[in-house]
Design a protein around this motif. Structure first.
Motif, PDB file in Angstrom:
ATOM      1  N   SER A 135       0.835  -1.194   0.000  1.00 41.21           N
ATOM      2  CA  SER A 135       0.000   0.000   0.000  1.00 41.21           C
ATOM      3  C   SER A 135       0.873   1.250   0.000  1.00 41.21           C
ATOM      4  N   CYS A 166       1.398  -1.808   3.949  1.00 36.41           N
ATOM      5  CA  CYS A 166       0.634  -3.047   4.094  1.00 36.41           C
ATOM      6  C   CYS A 166       0.705  -3.886   2.823  1.00 36.41           C
ATOM      7  N   ILE A 225      -1.315  -5.485   0.083  1.00 33.78           N
ATOM      8  CA  ILE A 225      -2.678  -5.312  -0.423  1.00 33.78           C
ATOM      9  C   ILE A 225      -2.956  -6.183  -1.637  1.00 33.78           C
ATOM     10  N   SER A 226      -1.952  -6.826  -2.162  1.00 39.81           N
ATOM     11  CA  SER A 226      -2.174  -7.737  -3.272  1.00 39.81           C
ATOM     12  C   SER A 226      -1.123  -8.834  -3.169  1.00 39.81           C
ATOM     13  N   MET A 270      -4.278 -10.398   3.674  1.00 39.79           N
ATOM     14  CA  MET A 270      -4.697  -9.146   3.031  1.00 39.79           C
ATOM     15  C   MET A 270      -4.655  -8.010   4.053  1.00 39.79           C
ATOM     16  N   GLY A 271      -3.958  -6.925   3.713  1.00 34.96           N
ATOM     17  CA  GLY A 271      -3.926  -5.763   4.590  1.00 34.96           C
ATOM     18  C   GLY A 271      -2.967  -5.872   5.762  1.00 34.96           C
TER      19      GLY A 271
END
Length: 385
Positions: free
Chosen positions: A2, A7, A9-10, A22-23
């Motif tokens: 991110s 973070c 995120i993918s 995720m995250g």
DNA sequence: TCTGGGGTCCTAGGACCC
DNA sequence: TCTGGGGTCCTAGGACCC
């Protein structure tokens, strides 16, 4: 990763298999990343936006009736297409790959909600999945978690679970009126859509944005007025840019700030909105108002004379004082003082997040769950001065 | 030390009006 | 025991999406 590379995120399938959630914050996975030599990449949203446009343009070759739903999704209206839809969609998929190199999944159904489900199923079914045959729909929905359904989030999933609804099929066969009474028309629409009754229309023309927001968590805590004004000015000019890109003018502006919510220290959050005298998307104009709002955030309600502070040398702090009139200058004097006080009282929990938003409505609203301590803030400032 | 950044819509309840 | 009956607008908060 991110923004600020904070973070995950993918994730690739390999990363998922290693337990990268995720995250999840990158800094908490240092060991895992090193041990498995996981590759972490910064995101590049300009590139994704560009690729997205190219994919959407290919899709437009297959029907003019298209809703670009997000950066990586579109709904295509295939009404009136001759021949088997599945063949047609296989051709769409092939063409997108040929022209852009991007593999896509296609779900075919009578409603958007069912098409979304079919799309998910397409990933394990050769990239194209059709959900139009009643028996096939029944079987597919029976094996589909209700929480996976488009429009059913964590809260509804929990509510439904309490009433024994755990699959999409059970939700489809639930009493729609009852769902509407207990929840909302939105939830009821989902039920109808699962039954194959179109209840969420395809929106071919993208509606104008009602709000534009630019917000960032700072990569390190911010303590000085100079840094805060500088950041908020950047956000304001970015917001202005976005507005111009979309051919919109703002009628209101709002700025909010927060302390670091991940720290177990006293929290502060505040926001302030103004109506702009004239709707605008002019950068200088909006930056000027943004800086004024920052001042308002901190000094609302404090009498200047009571404050009795000396004028700090704003230009030595790097603040562009030519943007201010006398009233602004006064506010800023008080702001400097308030920042000092807050830094002393809140210590290292100081400002970690700020944003600037502009909107079409008279008052821009960006409600946050963070509690506000405006009165506490003012008490503090008054007490200390 | 580091913890994403955008959006939208709906509803309940209060304020206010006649 | 009686205590009017409608309305609209605004906002906060919740829920959802990517």
């Amino acid at each position: 990763m991110s923004n600020n590379d904070g973070c995950a995120i993918s994730r690739s399938n390999e990363a998922k298999a290693l337990g990268v959630k995720m995250g999840a914050p990158i800094h908490k996975m240092k060991d895992l990343i090193e041990r498995h030599r996981i590759v972490c990449l910064s995101s590049n949203y300009a590139l994704y936006g560009d690729m997205s446009k190219r994919v959407m343009n290919v899709l437009r070759m297959f029907t003019p009736q298209i809703e670009v739903y997000s950066i990586d999704e579109a709904f295509l209206n295939l009404e009136g297409i001759a021949g088997p839809l599945k063949d047609y969609c296989l051709r769409i998929r092939e063409t997108v790959i040929q022209r852009t190199g991007i593999p896509v999944g296609v779900g075919i159904a009578n409603t958007k909600t069912l098409a979304k489900a079919a799309n998910k199923m397409s990933k394990k079914n050769g990239g194209v999945f059709e959900l139009t045959d009643p028996a096939k729909i029944e079987g597919a929905l029976a094996n589909y978690d209700v929480g996976e359904v488009w429009g059913v989030g964590p809260a509804l999933t929990a509510h439904y679970a309490r009433r024994g609804i755990t699959t999409a099929l059970q939700l489809r066969d639930a009493d729609a009126k009852d769902i509407e009474r207990k929840h909302s028309v939105v939830a009821a629409r989902t039920v109808l859509e699962l039954r194959g009754v179109p209840s969420i229309p395809i929106e071919e023309v993208t509606p104008d944005k009602k709000n534009i927001c630019v917000s960032r968590g700072f990569s390190r805590p911010v303590f000085t007025l100079h840094e805060l004004c500088e950041s908020v000015s950047v956000y304001a000019s970015r917001a202005a840019e976005k507005a111009r890109e979309q051919g919109l003018n703002a009628r209101s502006m709002s700025v909010f700030v927060e302390t670091n919510r991940f720290k177990d220290v006293k929290q502060y959050a505040n926001s302030y909105s103004i109506e702009l005298p004239v709707p605008t998307s002019d950068t200088m104009e909006l930056v000027r108002f943004a800086v004024r709002i920052v001042a308002m955030l901190f000094v609302d309600g404090i009498e200047y004379k009571k404050a009795g502070v000396l004028l700090n040398d704003l230009s030595s702090e790097g603040v562009q004082t030519n943007l201010f009139d006398d009233e602004d200058r006064m506010r800023l004097m008080r702001l400097n003082r308030a920042m000092d006080l807050v830094n002393k009282d809140w210590g290292d929990g100081c400002l970690s997040f700020a944003s600037c938003g502009i909107g079409r409505s008279w008052i821009t609203k960006f409600s946050k769950r963070t509690p506000r301590y405006t009165s506490r803030w003012n008490e503090l400032a008054v007490a200390r001065t």
